[in-house]
Design a protein around this motif. Structure first.
Motif, PDB file in Angstrom:
ATOM      1  N   UNK A 146      83.764  21.692 -37.633  1.00 51.98           N
ATOM      2  CA  UNK A 146      85.131  21.835 -37.058  1.00 51.98           C
ATOM      3  C   UNK A 146      85.339  20.858 -35.941  1.00 51.98           C
ATOM      4  N   UNK A 147      84.266  20.569 -34.957  1.00 53.76           N
ATOM      5  CA  UNK A 147      84.583  19.690 -33.976  1.00 53.76           C
ATOM      6  C   UNK A 147      84.641  18.303 -34.769  1.00 53.76           C
ATOM      7  N   UNK A 148      84.055  17.804 -35.516  1.00 52.31           N
ATOM      8  CA  UNK A 148      84.103  16.691 -36.102  1.00 52.31           C
ATOM      9  C   UNK A 148      85.561  16.349 -36.868  1.00 52.31           C
ATOM     10  N   UNK A 149      86.010  17.452 -37.533  1.00 55.47           N
ATOM     11  CA  UNK A 149      87.666  17.323 -37.850  1.00 55.47           C
ATOM     12  C   UNK A 149      88.495  17.225 -36.847  1.00 55.47           C
ATOM     13  N   UNK A 150      88.262  18.147 -35.832  1.00 52.59           N
ATOM     14  CA  UNK A 150      89.110  17.945 -34.466  1.00 52.59           C
ATOM     15  C   UNK A 150      89.254  16.668 -33.849  1.00 52.59           C
ATOM     16  N   UNK A 151      87.777  16.077 -33.849  1.00 50.13           N
ATOM     17  CA  UNK A 151      88.094  14.720 -33.154  1.00 50.13           C
ATOM     18  C   UNK A 151      88.407  13.804 -33.992  1.00 50.13           C
ATOM     19  N   UNK A 152      88.312  13.675 -35.336  1.00 56.00           N
ATOM     20  CA  UNK A 152      88.762  12.746 -36.219  1.00 56.00           C
ATOM     21  C   UNK A 152      90.087  12.637 -36.114  1.00 56.00           C
ATOM     22  N   UNK A 153      90.725  14.107 -36.295  1.00 54.11           N
ATOM     23  CA  UNK A 153      92.300  14.062 -36.386  1.00 54.11           C
ATOM     24  C   UNK A 153      92.703  13.539 -35.012  1.00 54.11           C
ATOM     25  N   UNK A 154      92.250  13.642 -33.874  1.00 52.36           N
ATOM     26  CA  UNK A 154      92.731  13.319 -32.396  1.00 52.36           C
ATOM     27  C   UNK A 154      92.828  11.957 -32.341  1.00 52.36           C
ATOM     28  N   UNK A 155      91.613  11.165 -32.855  1.00 50.06           N
ATOM     29  CA  UNK A 155      91.188   9.988 -33.116  1.00 50.06           C
ATOM     30  C   UNK A 155      92.357   9.102 -33.793  1.00 50.06           C
ATOM     31  N   UNK A 156      92.618   9.403 -34.847  1.00 57.14           N
ATOM     32  CA  UNK A 156      93.369   8.914 -35.758  1.00 57.14           C
ATOM     33  C   UNK A 156      94.894   8.945 -35.295  1.00 57.14           C
ATOM     34  N   UNK A 211      88.444   6.198 -40.485  1.00 55.96           N
ATOM     35  CA  UNK A 211      89.345   6.294 -39.385  1.00 55.96           C
ATOM     36  C   UNK A 211      88.490   6.343 -38.021  1.00 55.96           C
ATOM     37  N   UNK A 212      87.488   6.916 -38.029  1.00 54.07           N
ATOM     38  CA  UNK A 212      86.558   6.927 -36.930  1.00 54.07           C
ATOM     39  C   UNK A 212      86.002   5.289 -36.473  1.00 54.07           C
ATOM     40  N   UNK A 213      85.521   4.891 -37.745  1.00 55.88           N
ATOM     41  CA  UNK A 213      85.045   3.512 -37.765  1.00 55.88           C
ATOM     42  C   UNK A 213      86.077   2.540 -36.998  1.00 55.88           C
ATOM     43  N   UNK A 214      87.353   2.818 -37.411  1.00 60.67           N
ATOM     44  CA  UNK A 214      88.522   1.879 -37.140  1.00 60.67           C
ATOM     45  C   UNK A 214      88.965   2.287 -35.685  1.00 60.67           C
ATOM     46  N   UNK A 215      88.955   3.353 -35.321  1.00 60.61           N
ATOM     47  CA  UNK A 215      88.874   3.771 -33.851  1.00 60.61           C
ATOM     48  C   UNK A 215      87.805   3.030 -32.977  1.00 60.61           C
ATOM     49  N   UNK A 216      86.815   2.981 -33.664  1.00 61.69           N
ATOM     50  CA  UNK A 216      85.572   2.450 -32.651  1.00 61.69           C
ATOM     51  C   UNK A 216      85.747   1.080 -32.728  1.00 61.69           C
TER      52      UNK A 216
END
Length: 428
Positions: free
Chosen positions: A136-146, A88-93
């Motif tokens: 926790x920050x990684x999961x928060x950021x991933x959720x927001x990005x997706x 998900x983060x790769x696709x957002x990038x």
């Protein structure tokens, strides 16, 4: 993340070795393990340390037993979740979707509010629980990005017409009087049929832990692959026939607080919980708020039937002349009523039964017939009336629900396509 779990996580960390997750690894082995690669996702890696930290977080936030067995059993699903987040983060990038510092700060603030923390306590709180704040920050950021990516990618495909909203509301109105249940779900999808047995085992273990007291919402946030995972799996208020047949059969038989066995559908395994029940759009009449005004004329125990009839006719005369509560008060005083006219406001269900029956159907300005009491005769007028609102959802709520349902389907397909197109290699 409940505060009461903090003391459980002041002990040793979790580590991964030869594909298994264990607690309390020797320091030298631990140093080697955290440098290992847990998975390769396209041209990026997920380290064993990433996996170890996420397992810790999952155990804490889901209120699962802190044992080696729990950690080992969670590892495959936790790694899959990390792989999905990486995709998900790769696709957002790739599509230049980013999360600003202010958006991350709002996410931290929401997490603090959800846990009853004061602003700024996020870092210290998760550290005290033995969780790496970066996890926790990684999961928060991933959720927001997706979420932002899915909204941006499919906004043009998720347009709910006014006709669809009205049709949905009409169907709900036709179901007035039927029982609704508030349902939450955990969805474990099956993209690879060869992995189905692993998913079944995980689902059964989660059911066991949920029935043992683990928080459904927390487990859903960490394991569910439905779009509603970030709200603890909450589907909302539903009628059984609004669900897939397999789920409808289970929900119709469930009581409040019950957790279902894993249920197989075309998309995977569902675990359901019913948290509440209500009758659709059937307000409780007892909650009607009324403000009443009265006329009361006394009758002494020694008075005969004729004297009671005289007082009854006097009460009837007052109510016949009164066209407002103010006028009723004036006429009652002139007729010799010894009590104040204003009875104040109260709920219908709190009134004495003989009065409740008389006023239940009256609208503002309407009056009762004279009511015989042991010590006199009275009549009342309704001055104000506020009926409980229907619990049919408003059009805006229906629109949001339909939008969320469509976004969820599209997000699932999107992630499935990303998995199929990616190079993924797991090494633990």
């Amino acid at each position: 993340m409940p505060r009461r779990l903090a003391p459980l996580f002041l002990a040793a960390l979790v580590s991964v070795s030869a594909g298994a997750v264990t607690f309390s690894a020797p320091p030298a082995a631990h140093a080697q393990q955290v440098q290992r690669i847990a998975a390769v996702v396209n041209d990026e890696i997920i380290s064993v340390r990433d996996l170890r930290n996420r397992i810790e977080m999952v155990i804490v936030t889901s209120e699962l037993p802190r044992t080696n067995e729990t950690a080992q059993r969670l590892a495959p699903q936790v790694l899959r979740n990390l792989i999905d987040e990486q995709l998900q983060m790769q696709e957002a990038d790739r599509l230049s979707v980013t999360i600003s510092d202010s958006e991350m700060e709002r996410a931290r603030s929401d997490l603090e509010a959800r846990n009853g923390l004061r602003p700024g306590q996020f870092h210290d709180f998760v550290t005290q629980l033995g969780i790496d704040p970066g996890t926790v920050e990684r999961q928060l950021r991933s959720n927001l990005l997706w979420s932002k990516l899915v909204q941006r990618r499919f906004a043009s495909q998720v347009e709910i017409s006014a006709e669809e909203v009205e049709e949905t509301r009409a169907r709900l109105a036709a179901d007035v009087g039927k029982e609704q249940k508030r349902v939450s779900e955990i969805l474990l999808t099956i993209d690879d049929p060869t992995k189905e047995n692993d998913i079944v085992q995980l689902a059964n273990r989660l059911v066991e832990q949920l029935r043992g007291g683990a928080s459904f919402g927390s487990v859903a946030r960490q394991f569910s692959q439905a779009a509603n995972a970030n709200v603890g799996g909450d589907i909302g208020w539903v009628l059984s026939d609004q669900l897939a047949p397999e789920l409808a059969d289970a929900v119709s038989a469930m009581s409040v607080g019950e957790v279902s066995d894993p249920i197989r559908t075309i998309v995977g395994y569902h675990i359901l919980q019913v948290s509440d029940t209500r009758v659709l759009a059937k307000p409780d009449p007892a909650q009607t708020e009324l403000r009443l005004s009265q006329v009361f004329l006394p009758v002494r125990p020694s008075d005969n039937a004729e004297q009671r009839r005289t007082q009854t006719e006097a009460v009837r005369s007052v109510t016949a002349q009164a066209t407002s509560c103010e006028q009723l008060a004036t006429l009652a005083q002139e007729a010799g009523s010894p009590v104040a006219a204003d009875l104040g406001s109260s709920r219908l269900g709190a009134l004495p039964e003989n009065l409740r029956v008389q006023v239940a159907e009256l609208q503002v300005g309407q009056k009762t017939d004279p009511i015989d009491l042991p010590n006199g005769v009275m009549a009342v007028m309704v001055c104000e009336r506020s009926d409980p609102e229907s619990n049919l959802p408003e059009p805006a709520q229906i629109r949001r629900q339909l939008e969320n349902q469509r976004f969820e389907v599209l997000a699932q397909r999107y992630l499935r396509d990303l998995r199929q197109a990616a190079f993924i290699e797991t090494r633990v």
